[in-house]
Design an enzyme around this catalytic site. Structure first.
Site, mmCIF file in Angstrom:
data_model
loop_
_atom_site.group_PDB
_atom_site.id
_atom_site.type_symbol
_atom_site.label_atom_id
_atom_site.label_comp_id
_atom_site.label_asym_id
_atom_site.label_seq_id
_atom_site.Cartn_x
_atom_site.Cartn_y
_atom_site.Cartn_z
ATOM 1 N N ARG A 122 8.110 2.069 4.913
ATOM 2 C CA ARG A 122 6.890 1.910 5.023
ATOM 3 C C ARG A 122 6.341 1.492 6.625
ATOM 4 O O ARG A 122 5.762 0.310 6.668
ATOM 5 C CB ARG A 122 6.503 0.563 4.043
ATOM 6 N N GLN A 127 4.397 6.985 7.748
ATOM 7 C CA GLN A 127 3.283 6.974 6.431
ATOM 8 C C GLN A 127 3.077 8.223 6.106
ATOM 9 O O GLN A 127 2.861 8.572 5.088
ATOM 10 C CB GLN A 127 2.012 6.518 7.122
ATOM 11 N N ASP A 130 5.178 9.519 3.366
ATOM 12 C CA ASP A 130 5.530 8.501 2.169
ATOM 13 C C ASP A 130 5.017 9.090 1.061
ATOM 14 O O ASP A 130 3.987 8.933 0.534
ATOM 15 C CB ASP A 130 4.907 7.191 2.702
ATOM 16 N N SER A 133 3.570 6.888 -1.801
ATOM 17 C CA SER A 133 2.100 6.448 -1.632
ATOM 18 C C SER A 133 1.302 7.607 -1.951
ATOM 19 O O SER A 133 0.463 7.406 -2.679
ATOM 20 C CB SER A 133 1.938 5.871 -0.069
ATOM 21 N N TYR A 228 6.167 -5.324 -0.108
ATOM 22 C CA TYR A 228 6.409 -5.364 -1.613
ATOM 23 C C TYR A 228 6.286 -6.782 -2.116
ATOM 24 O O TYR A 228 6.716 -7.513 -1.494
ATOM 25 C CB TYR A 228 7.405 -4.691 -2.101
HETATM 26 P P1 NAD Z 1 4.061 -1.602 -5.961
HETATM 27 O O1 NAD Z 1 3.774 -0.193 -6.416
HETATM 28 O O2 NAD Z 1 5.556 -2.313 -5.594
HETATM 29 O O3 NAD Z 1 3.145 -2.754 -6.925
HETATM 30 C C1 NAD Z 1 1.948 -2.540 -7.198
HETATM 31 C C2 NAD Z 1 1.142 -3.722 -7.150
HETATM 32 O O4 NAD Z 1 1.904 -4.857 -7.999
HETATM 33 C C3 NAD Z 1 1.438 -4.623 -5.661
HETATM 34 O O5 NAD Z 1 0.358 -4.734 -5.193
HETATM 35 C C4 NAD Z 1 2.259 -5.836 -6.244
HETATM 36 O O6 NAD Z 1 1.881 -6.927 -5.231
HETATM 37 C C5 NAD Z 1 1.499 -6.089 -7.596
HETATM 38 N N1 NAD Z 1 2.502 -6.829 -8.215
HETATM 39 C C6 NAD Z 1 3.683 -7.096 -8.212
HETATM 40 N N2 NAD Z 1 3.909 -8.138 -9.415
HETATM 41 C C7 NAD Z 1 3.019 -8.506 -9.921
HETATM 42 C C8 NAD Z 1 2.663 -9.403 -11.134
HETATM 43 N N3 NAD Z 1 3.484 -10.262 -11.592
HETATM 44 N N4 NAD Z 1 1.317 -9.456 -11.208
HETATM 45 C C9 NAD Z 1 0.299 -8.644 -10.682
HETATM 46 N N5 NAD Z 1 0.666 -7.946 -9.840
HETATM 47 C C10 NAD Z 1 1.926 -7.803 -9.231
HETATM 48 O O7 NAD Z 1 3.080 -1.585 -4.636
HETATM 49 P P2 NAD Z 1 2.572 -0.565 -3.583
HETATM 50 O O8 NAD Z 1 1.539 0.276 -3.998
HETATM 51 O O9 NAD Z 1 3.988 0.192 -3.070
HETATM 52 O O10 NAD Z 1 2.157 -1.441 -2.330
HETATM 53 C C11 NAD Z 1 2.826 -2.433 -1.911
HETATM 54 C C12 NAD Z 1 1.995 -2.781 -0.370
HETATM 55 O O11 NAD Z 1 2.617 -2.303 0.416
HETATM 56 C C13 NAD Z 1 0.769 -2.749 -0.517
HETATM 57 O O12 NAD Z 1 -0.168 -3.610 0.474
HETATM 58 C C14 NAD Z 1 0.284 -1.467 0.349
HETATM 59 O O13 NAD Z 1 -0.928 -1.412 0.849
HETATM 60 C C15 NAD Z 1 1.532 -1.573 1.355
HETATM 61 N N6 NAD Z 1 1.849 -0.186 1.808
HETATM 62 C C16 NAD Z 1 2.296 0.220 2.986
HETATM 63 C C17 NAD Z 1 2.368 1.169 3.661
HETATM 64 C C18 NAD Z 1 2.721 1.293 4.968
HETATM 65 O O14 NAD Z 1 2.676 0.502 5.783
HETATM 66 N N7 NAD Z 1 3.018 2.577 5.337
HETATM 67 C C19 NAD Z 1 2.659 2.347 2.613
HETATM 68 C C20 NAD Z 1 2.591 2.059 1.311
HETATM 69 C C21 NAD Z 1 2.266 0.792 0.700
#
Ligand code: NAD
Length: 379
Positions: A122, A127, A130, A133, A228
């Site tokens: 990530r 991006q 990805d 996402s 994550y």
């Molecule tokens: P994910 O699919 O792993 O999880 C979904 C969400 O569930 C996350 O926000 C996580 O914090 C939340 N979660 C986990 N346990 C929980 C609990 N017990 N109760 C409530 N919520 C809980 O997450 P994701 O969609 O992959 O995104 C994670 C982070 O990564 C985000 O900040 C996203 O913006 C970031 N991201 C960055 C990039 C990049 O920089 N290229 C790409 C994709 C995502």
């Protein structure tokens, strides 16, 4: 370099790995592209569309797969089809590597380099490749559309001569990529939206989308370097359950997206909480395929628990197969373009590259991904 694209065979899969517009880009790079006949039939693209874009079309699946230098798919392949691959070929698809050790080892023993789309790091540079996402974003949208269709309420407020109808109350649990899109979609449809997450930084993101943040005091929570969430401690889980358990009965729609990378999904709605909810509540459990956020949810099924409708469909992006295919195809094409060596006229997965180090699982007959190996050792 010959790029081949077989049809997806996973039951119910409607998405395709490569759309005709991407074939044009790949052919312009200098690749020869061959697709299986009927590849785009679930996505409004005919064999002729692929031919017009510059591909050849092959009806013989085995001949197609065994002739590819680079094989592109969406889902992981059946193990027997890995045996068809040419030694030295490169294969790119989702591979679920933490749970599919035997499949990954089959790639290694077949002498095929395998890239797992789940493992693309990530970083800003990666991006555009990805797929996790791009697909989560669409899944977040679909989760709200699905809930809006299933609920017996309407999402927006309506002021009519006969009276005022309150907006539906929607809670999003887990504000990653899917959750943010779910908030935005429910907001656009006029619902009263609230959201919660364990990562502190999400509070600002939720507010900026015009939703209310439901804060649970969990003390210090941790994230990985990829952003994550890490698993909560037992004490934190209890605190979260106590705080949220009382609130769930306020909502008409709850969408859960909570995941912890490489681990089963956390249970955030337990049986006793379901009992307290209003009959007619609709829950979309977007983590159902990795164990579920909701006790009693079933992967790929819709179940009724005391009048609460729990939807655990595992292929929400497949319900909008056209844009989902366009996005996945674009992710693959960006990856290929990024690693295309113009002089050699082929994809060169440089082992020194950070993106390749993250997502390449096998090379030269061995499993080379340290992160995957370390998770396997702990299993
Ligand atoms: P994910 O699919 O792993 O999880 C979904 C969400 O569930 C996350 O926000 C996580 O914090 C939340 N979660 C986990 N346990 C929980 C609990 N017990 N109760 C409530 N919520 C809980 O997450 P994701 O969609 O992959 O995104 C994670 C982070 O990564 C985000 O900040 C996203 O913006 C970031 N991201 C960055 C990039 C990049 O920089 N290229 C790409 C994709 C995502």
């Amino acid at each position: 370099m010959k790029i081949v694209v077989p049809k997806e065979t996973y039951p119910g899969e409607t998405r395709v790995p490569i759309v005709p517009a991407s074939v044009k880009t790949l052919v312009a790079l200098g690749a020869e592209v061959e697709v299986e006949s009927g590849l785009g039939e679930t996505c409004r693209s005919t064999d002729q569309d692929y031919k017009d874009a510059g591909a050849t079309v092959n009806e013989d699946r085995k001949a197609l797969i065994s002739s590819g230098d680079l094989v592109l798919r969406l889902r992981q392949p059946p193990e027997e089809e890995v045996e068809w691959l040419k030694k030295g070929a490169l294969h790119i698809s989702y591979l679920d590597p933490f749970n599919q050790r035997a499949l990954v080892e089959t790639f290694a023993s077949a002498g095929v380099s395998a890239i797992s789309m789940e493992m693309v790091p990530r970083t800003t540079l990666a991006q555009k490749m990805d797929a996790i996402s791009s697909q989560a974003n669409l899944a977040g949208y679909v989760s709200v559309i699905l809930a809006a269709e299933r609920t017996d309420k309407i999402l927006p407020m309506m002021m009519t001569p006969a009276g005022t109808i309150d907006p539906a109350r929607v809670l999003i649990c887990g504000v990653g990529v899917a959750g943010l899109q779910a908030i935005a979609t429910a907001n656009r449809m006029g619902a009263r939206v609230e959201a919660t997450d364990v990562r502190d930084e999400t509070e600002e993101q939720v507010r900026s989308l015009g939703a209310k943040f439901v804060k649970v005091d969990l003390g210090k929570t941790e994230s990985t370097k990829d952003g994550y969430a890490k698993e909560l401690t037992e004490e934190q889980k209890k605190r979260q359950q106590e705080a949220l358990g009382k609130l769930y009965s306020n909502y008409d729609v709850i969408i859960t997206t909570a995941k912890v990378f490489g681990r089963p999904a956390p249970k955030i709605i337990l049986g006793w909480m379901l009992e307290k909810m209003k009959p007619g509540t609709v829950i979309v459990d977007m983590a159902a395929d990795t164990g579920g956020n909701v006790e009693g949810s079933k992967a790929n099924e819709e179940v009724d628990v005391n009048g609460v409708n729990i939807i655990g469909f595992d292929n929400l992006p497949g319900m909008v197969a056209v844009p989902a295919s366009e996005m996945y195809s674009s992710n693959l094409t960006h990856m290929i373009t990024h690693f295309w060596d113009k002089e050699k006229n082929e994809f060169v997965p440089n082992p020194e590259d950070e993106i390749i180090q993250g997502c390449l699982l096998t090379r030269d007959g061995a499993v080379v991904n340290e992160r995957v190996k370390s998770i396997w050792e702990k299993q």
